[in-house]
Each structure stands twice: as structure tokens, then as C-alpha cells.
Design a protein around this motif. Structure first.
Motif, mmCIF file in Angstrom:
data_model
loop_
_atom_site.group_PDB
_atom_site.id
_atom_site.type_symbol
_atom_site.label_atom_id
_atom_site.label_comp_id
_atom_site.label_asym_id
_atom_site.label_seq_id
_atom_site.Cartn_x
_atom_site.Cartn_y
_atom_site.Cartn_z
ATOM 1 N N VAL B 247 -18.316 -84.275 -23.091
ATOM 2 C CA VAL B 247 -17.999 -85.621 -22.604
ATOM 3 C C VAL B 247 -19.241 -86.273 -21.997
ATOM 4 C CG1 VAL B 247 -16.513 -86.949 -21.059
ATOM 5 C CG2 VAL B 247 -15.655 -84.866 -22.129
ATOM 6 N N PHE B 248 -19.981 -85.459 -21.239
ATOM 7 C CA PHE B 248 -21.184 -85.962 -20.596
ATOM 8 C C PHE B 248 -22.210 -86.436 -21.623
ATOM 9 C CE2 PHE B 248 -25.349 -85.258 -18.568
ATOM 10 C CZ PHE B 248 -25.195 -86.027 -17.437
ATOM 11 N N GLY B 249 -22.424 -85.600 -22.659
ATOM 12 C CA GLY B 249 -23.374 -85.951 -23.722
ATOM 13 C C GLY B 249 -22.935 -87.214 -24.445
ATOM 14 N N GLU B 250 -21.647 -87.340 -24.695
ATOM 15 C CA GLU B 250 -21.106 -88.502 -25.375
ATOM 16 C C GLU B 250 -21.379 -89.757 -24.545
ATOM 17 O OE1 GLU B 250 -16.930 -88.820 -25.296
ATOM 18 O OE2 GLU B 250 -16.899 -90.553 -26.617
ATOM 19 N N GLY B 251 -21.098 -89.647 -23.239
ATOM 20 C CA GLY B 251 -21.292 -90.781 -22.333
ATOM 21 C C GLY B 251 -22.736 -91.254 -22.325
ATOM 22 N N GLN B 252 -23.652 -90.317 -22.451
ATOM 23 C CA GLN B 252 -25.072 -90.667 -22.415
ATOM 24 C C GLN B 252 -25.594 -91.083 -23.787
ATOM 25 O OE1 GLN B 252 -27.552 -87.904 -20.260
ATOM 26 N NE2 GLN B 252 -26.706 -89.054 -18.526
ATOM 27 N N GLY B 253 -24.734 -91.031 -24.789
ATOM 28 C CA GLY B 253 -25.208 -91.317 -26.144
ATOM 29 C C GLY B 253 -26.179 -90.265 -26.634
ATOM 30 N N ASN B 254 -26.096 -89.043 -26.080
ATOM 31 C CA ASN B 254 -27.025 -87.979 -26.456
ATOM 32 C C ASN B 254 -26.383 -87.106 -27.535
ATOM 33 O OD1 ASN B 254 -28.737 -85.830 -26.657
ATOM 34 N ND2 ASN B 254 -29.017 -85.583 -24.434
#
Lengths: 266, 295
Positions: B247-254
Motif C-alpha cells: 500500500v505504501f509503495g502504491e501511495g508513493q507511485g513506487n
């Protein structure tokens, strides 16, 4: 051969609840009386579904008759008991147990100490010509060898009466004859009493002292035929006797084999 | 999944008593081993490695060739460097450890409860009859949909994640054990009864061992399902575990970070599945070799 009766059915009836909703009952066995004396081998033959297996299951105490009594060694059968052991067409070897452990099954259930169990199993494995296969698993053995192991397991609990339900009918003709020979020898040497169910007319003649013919369902005993051919302990030789043919012909007649066939078939 | 379970049950039934072909030559098992042994030789390993290399190469060089931007499909090298970055600054090992722990706990609890329930219902046919509509309903209900509920109940801890895994692992194992107990050859039970076996002896010597092959089929399915359950639990809420990193990676567009996390999750799944296979080989050593080859 002693005169003591080892297993006896006295006017035994067995009814099962009929399938379906209608209720009612189906008669599997009707008014069967028979007695097998010590050391005797008696065969039961009859059409499929005539209640032969029902008789054996009652002898083993797996279920009780609807009417009448079964006696083993003079005691009424009220459930499974140590005098009787049965052997079926299926070898019923447990795939997760080695051959020796399979032979020990009955002894283990009866809580025989491990060392005694093992000694007895090894002796029987040798007697049944399976030495060298003690630690094999059932899937590694041929059908004939598996049935030998089943015989060893049956003998291991030292029953006085052997109940056998077509034990060789799944084997090829040659293996069958060799196993019949082994069984007959063992039964004769150890003085076992046996009630033997079979479809095979010649098998019944080769192995037994008497043959009981059963009718189609509901099964009742229609005739008793004594086999007065010498050499019950060596069925391979006994098969060659000239009296086997006529006896088989008589059994065919009793079982009405051939009568139902249309004339054009010949 | 249902189909998979059916197949599993059938494999297990095949392993059951009396299934091995009668009159089969004694060397059949050994022959099969020899054939498979030849099949999984050095040549096969080399070919598999070649496939991996080709895949990595395609991943590295094909996307730029088709002008696919890195935020859609980052090349392999980018994912590799992201992996090292995450190790250093995102506490990748810490989160992986938490997820692995949840998977192990959920899998162990779920399979223990599933097997236990299978044995209990197997011994009590009436209870099974009474409960069967509810069991069926629960089995059809998408287990991951319970995740938000569990998070609401248990908060942002490891427990809701473990609970989802327990729930999702429970059913295939219970069903496999129950089916296996139901299909034990009644003649085997009669054989034991003819030796005057007690109810407990019949269970211990006949029924329980007969359920082991289907139990292990269920455990294999369960091992992969446990990972799914845990990840969904982590996606729903909290700040721990690989699901959180997703979720964190998704939020950062990473995108690379999401890729690394997916790979880490897959590795955890492979480890769980492999552990089941290892134990299965030891426990079911008596089965013909060929039956172990079902992936």
C-alpha cells in the motif's frame, strides 16, 4: 478330525431394512443351519448375492442375526471374538504399514507385547513364503504376495476358525492354485477349521471336505455334498482326480448353471 | 479452488488402501522412480535456469524498447536496486519477518483447527448433517471479505491478519479430512473390528493414517492460501507487514517497491509450500514415488 463343533449356525435369519422410503425388510439369509467340526474345511457356493458374505459377517460377529444363533467353540457369538479371523477377496493391507507391521495388526490391537508380536509375525511371514519382504510396503508386492501377507495376518491371531470370503478370486489362475496349495497345507498342519466361500466350483472341490450349496436370495442351504476325494492337504494333486469332473457337473446341476441359456447358444 | 480440492481428494483416494493395481509387478514403484530420476536430471535444471535468464533479460530490455515508462513497468535492474534500498531504509526484513510469522501462525492454527474439526465431524455423522448447510455457506463466503471486520475488532495488530489466514486455511483442510474419513474402506474398519479393536484403536490405526494423504493435499493448498489471507489483512489496515509495504509503495507511485514486495511475498509462499512438501515426503514415505510428483 475331531467331533467337536467349532462353528455352528442354528436356524439363522438375517433381514436388512429395504433401500428407499417404502420401509419393509429384505431377507438376506433364511433359516440357515450348519455346523463345522474341528479341523474340517467346508465350502459354501451359491449365486451372487445369495447371502454368503452375510453368513461370514455374522460368524465374525460383525453383525448379529435377526433370528437364530451363531456359536463358536460352543459360545454364542455376541460380537467380534478371538476365536475367529476372516480373510476377504480384498487383501485389506494398510498401505502405511510394512508387511511385518501389517501381519502384526491383529496382535497389536490385542495388545500383545512388541517382541512377541514381532517373533510371531516373522515366523508366519516365513511360513507364507514372504521372507525378505518384511520391510516392504504393500504397493511393492504383487497381488499374490499381498494375499499371502493377508493370510499371514489372519493366522497371526491364532484363530480356531478361519472365515474366508473368496480370498483368491482376484488372482490369476496359476497364483491361485499355488495359494490354494499353501492354504490347504497350513490348514491341515495347524488343524484349523475353515468356512470358505467361493464362486469357483473346482476350488470348492479341491479345498473342502463338504460343500454346501445355497439358493439365490433369500439364501438358504439347498444341498450338502461331501467330497470323498483323498488329499485335501494337496489341492493341486486333488484337482487331477477323475472324480472332480463329475462332482463339478453335479454342482452345476444344483446351481442350475446352463439351464437358463437359450438353446441357440449351444 | 473447488476443482483443485476435488483433484486433491482424488489423489488422496488414489493413495488409499487397495488403490495400487492388483497383480502389478513388484518393481513397479522402483521403475517409476528410475524414470522420474532420469527426467529431473541436470538437463532439466539447466533448461529451467535458461528460462529464468531469458525472462530476466526480456524484463530488462523489452519495456524500454516498446517505450513503456519505468513507473508502469520498471526494468529488472531498477527492481534489484530498489530491493537494496528497501533493505537499508524501509526495514524490508522486519516487515517480511512479521508477514512470515503471521503466515506460520495462521497456517498452523488454521490447519490444526481444520484437521480437528474434520476428525470430529467425521466421527459424528449426525453433527455433520446438522451443520452442513452452514459449513457450505461459510465455505462459499469469500474469506478475505472478513478482513475489515477483523481489523475493526482486533485493531491494527497482527491478530486480524492471523485470523484471516486461519479462516481461509481452515476449510480446505477440514473438507479434505472429512472426505477422507468418510471414504475409508468400511472393510478395513471391519477388519479392525474383527480383531476386537476399540473405537479409539480404529481411529488411531485405520482412520487417522488413512486421512494423512488428503490432509497433506489440504496443507499444500493451505500453505499458499495463508499468504493470501495475511496479505489481505495487512492491506486493509495497519503499518506492519509486506501488505503494508504494498500500500505504501502504491501511495508513493513506487512501482519497483511494489514489485519487490510481491517477490518477497512469493518467496514466503514458496518457503511455506516447500516446508509442507518436506514434511509430507517424510510422513508419506510409504506411497509410491510417482504420487509425490503432483505439484
Amino acid at each position: 478330525m475331531g467331533s467337536k463343533v467349532r462353528i455352528e449356525f442354528r436356524r439363522v435369519w438375517k433381514r436388512f431394512p429395504a433401500r428407499g422410503r417404502g420401509g419393509g425388510e429384505v431377507s438376506a439369509v433364511e433359516d440357515v443351519s450348519l455346523a463345522v467340526r474341528d479341523g474340517e474345511v467346508v465350502s459354501i457356493i451359491g449365486p451372487s448375492g445369495c447371502g454368503k458374505s452375510t453368513l461370514l459377517n455374522m460368524g465374525a460377529g460383525l453383525y448379529l442375526p435377526s433370528a437364530g444363533e451363531v456359536y463358536v467353540d460352543g459360545e454364542p457369538v455376541a460380537g467380534p471374538n478371538p476365536h475367529v479371523a476372516f480373510m476377504l477377496q480384498k487383501d485389506l493391507l494398510l498401505p502405511w504399514r510394512s508387511i511385518r507391521e501389517n501381519v502384526e495388526l491383529g496382535l497389536e490391537i490385542r495388545r500383545v507385547p512388541a517382541a512377541d508380536r514381532r517373533a510371531r509375525a516373522v515366523a508366519l511371514i516365513e511360513r507364507c513364503h514372504l521372507t525378505g519382504f518384511e520391510s516392504h510396503y504393500p504397493h511393492q508386492l504383487s497381488g499374490g504376495m499381498r494375499q499371502r501377507a493377508a493370510l499371514a495376518r489372519t493366522l497371526a491371531v491364532d484363530p480356531t476358525v478361519l472365515l474366508m470370503d473368496e480370498p483368491f478370486s482376484a488372482l490369476d489362475a496359476q497364483t491361485k492354485m499355488v495359494l490354494q496349495q499353501d492354504l490347504a497345507q497350513t490348514v491341515a498342519e495347524e488343524g484349523k477349521t475353515a468356512l470358505f466361500i467361493t464362486h469357483d466350483l473346482v476350488e470348492s472341490i479341491a479345498l473342502s471336505d463338504r460343500i454346501l450349496v445355497m439358493s439365490a436370495r433369500p439364501g438358504r442351504i439347498v444341498t450338502e455334498i461331501p467330497v470323498s476325494i483323498p488329499g485335501r492337504e494337496a489341492p493341486i494333486r486333488r484337482r487331477l482326480d477323475t472324480r472332480v469332473g463329475p462332482l463339478a457337473a453335479r454342482l452345476m446341476e444344483e446351481l442350475h448353471i446352463g439351464e437358463a441359456m437359450p438353446a441357440e447358444a449351444f | 479452488m473447488a476443482v483443485e480440492r476435488m483433484a486433491a481428494a482424488r489423489t488422496a483416494a488414489g493413495a488409499g488402501p487397495g488403490a495400487a493395481a492388483r497383480g502389478a509387478p513388484a518393481h513397479r514403484g522402483r521403475l517409476a522412480t528410475a524414470v522420474h530420476g532420469a527426467g529431473s536430471g541436470a538437463g532439466t535444471v539447466l533448461a529451467s535456469a535458461a528460462v529464468l535468464l531469458a525472462f530476466l533479460a526480456a524484463w530488462e530490455w523489452l519495456p524500454p524498447l516498446f517505450d513503456i515508462p519505468a513507473y508502469i513497468l520498471p526494468p529488472a535492474s531498477k527492481v534489484w536496486s530498489e530491493f537494496w534500498r528497501m533493505l537499508a531504509t524501509e526495514r524490508l526484513l522486519h516487515h517480511s519477518g512479521i508477514t512470515a510469522l503471521e503466515v506460520v501462525a495462521g497456517f498452523a492454527l488454521g490447519s490444526a483447527l481444520g484437521a480437528l474439526m474434520g476428525f470430529v465431524l467425521g466421527a459424528a455423522p449426525r453433527a455433520e448433517l446438522v451443520l452442513s448447510p452452514y459449513i457450505l455457506a461459510l465455505q462459499i463466503a469469500p474469506k478475505v471479505a472478513f478482513a475489515p471486520l477483523f481489523v475493526m475488532w482486533l485493531g491494527y495488530t497482527v491478530y486480524p491478519k492471523i485470523l484471516v489466514a486461519v479462516l481461509i486455511v481452515f476449510f480446505p483442510i477440514m473438507v479434505n479430512v472429512l472426505t477422507a474419513i468418510r471414504t475409508v474402506d468400511p472393510d478395513l474398519v471391519n477388519l479392525a473390528r474383527s480383531f476386537s479393536a476399540t473405537r479409539w484403536q480404529i481411529f488411531r490405526m485405520i482412520e487417522y493414517p488413512a486421512t494423512l494423504p488428503p490432509l497433506f493435499s489440504g496443507l499444500r493448498i493451505g500453505a499458499t492460501l495463508a499468504v493470501i489471507g495475511v496479505v489481505v489483512g495487512e492491506l486493509v489496515g495497519g503499518n506492519i507487514g509486506l501488505g503494508y509495504l504494498l500500500v505504501f509503495g502504491e501511495g508513493q507511485g513506487n512501482t519497483a517497491m511494489v514489485f519487490v514486495t510481491i517477490i518477497a511475498l512469493t518467496l514466503i509462499g514458496i518457503a511455506a509450500y516447500g516446508a509442507v512438501i518436506l514434511v509430507e515426503r517424510r510422513v508419506l514415505h510409504y506411497l509410491p514415488r510417482a504420487q509425490h510428483r503432483t505439484v
